[in-house]
Design a protein around this motif. Structure first.
Motif, short mmCIF file in Angstrom:
data_model
loop_
_atom_site.label_atom_id
_atom_site.label_comp_id
_atom_site.label_asym_id
_atom_site.label_seq_id
_atom_site.Cartn_x
_atom_site.Cartn_y
_atom_site.Cartn_z
N LYS A 1 15.90 -1.90 6.06
CA LYS A 1 15.22 -2.51 7.21
C LYS A 1 13.87 -1.85 7.53
O LYS A 1 12.92 -2.56 7.88
N ASP A 2 13.75 -0.55 7.40
CA ASP A 2 12.46 0.10 7.68
C ASP A 2 11.39 -0.35 6.69
O ASP A 2 10.25 -0.61 7.08
N ASP A 3 11.76 -0.46 5.42
CA ASP A 3 10.80 -0.89 4.40
C ASP A 3 10.40 -2.36 4.59
O ASP A 3 9.25 -2.73 4.35
N VAL A 4 11.35 -3.18 5.02
CA VAL A 4 11.04 -4.59 5.31
C VAL A 4 10.03 -4.65 6.46
O VAL A 4 9.04 -5.40 6.40
N MET A 5 10.26 -3.84 7.49
CA MET A 5 9.33 -3.82 8.62
C MET A 5 7.96 -3.31 8.17
O MET A 5 6.94 -3.90 8.54
N LEU B 1 2.34 -4.34 7.60
CA LEU B 1 1.14 -4.11 6.78
C LEU B 1 0.48 -5.45 6.44
O LEU B 1 -0.73 -5.62 6.59
N LYS B 2 1.28 -6.43 6.01
CA LYS B 2 0.74 -7.75 5.65
C LYS B 2 0.05 -8.40 6.85
O LYS B 2 -1.00 -9.02 6.71
N LYS B 3 0.62 -8.26 8.03
CA LYS B 3 0.02 -8.84 9.24
C LYS B 3 -1.38 -8.29 9.47
O LYS B 3 -2.32 -9.05 9.73
N PHE B 4 -1.55 -6.99 9.33
CA PHE B 4 -2.85 -6.38 9.59
C PHE B 4 -3.82 -6.53 8.43
O PHE B 4 -5.02 -6.51 8.63
N GLU B 5 -3.30 -6.73 7.23
CA GLU B 5 -4.17 -7.06 6.09
C GLU B 5 -4.67 -8.49 6.18
O GLU B 5 -5.79 -8.80 5.77
#
Length: 147
Positions: free
Chosen positions: A79-83, A88-92
């Protein structure tokens, strides 16, 4: 001085997974990072689609919290890696959000979620604040990428 966020209608509400900033991950468009995160809890493809198609991040969260459909067996370990991946994708993806996050400098970022002692700080401030920590990690990655 820590920077607190929680509601999408308050300062830094853009940092919330409920904020209406979509992401393309795994070849699919997700309306919010909340939709993506909640869907990843399940192996059932039809249920993941139902969450992706939810009309609001709150409904996506409610569907993701349901235990009528079994969680994927390794959820707690991933779950931490999914988050990390979806934040990261959102801010990229969204340059305005990236600039907002980078503008916070080295401030501690805190999800002031009274009911969440894992992703937020909980009602009494004793929570792990994992979302805040992940936002700080993402900020450091973006800062290094800009150098």
């Amino acid at each position: 001085m820590p920077l607190y966020f929680y509601s999408t209608r308050e300062p830094y509400g853009e940092f919330s997974n409920f904020a209406l900033y979509g992401v393309k991950i795994d070849g699919e468009w997700w309306p919010t990072t909340e939709h993506y995160f909640q869907a990843q809890k399940f192996e059932d493809a039809a249920y993941r689609r139902k969450i992706r198609d939810a009309h609001s991040p709150k409904l996506a969260a409610d569907l993701g919290r349901s235990r009528r459909v079994p969680l994927r067996p390794n959820w707690e370990s991933v779950k931490d890696d999914v988050m990390r991946a979806c934040v990261l994708k959102k801010f990229e993806t969204h340059s305005d959000l990236r600039e907002l996050l980078l503008s916070t400098g080295d401030e501690e970022i805190v999800e002031n979620a009274p009911g969440d002692y894992y992703w937020g700080i909980g009602k009494d401030g004793s929570g792990k604040n994992m979302l805040g920590k992940i936002l700080e990690e993402v900020r450091a990655k973006l800062k290094n990428a800009a150098c």
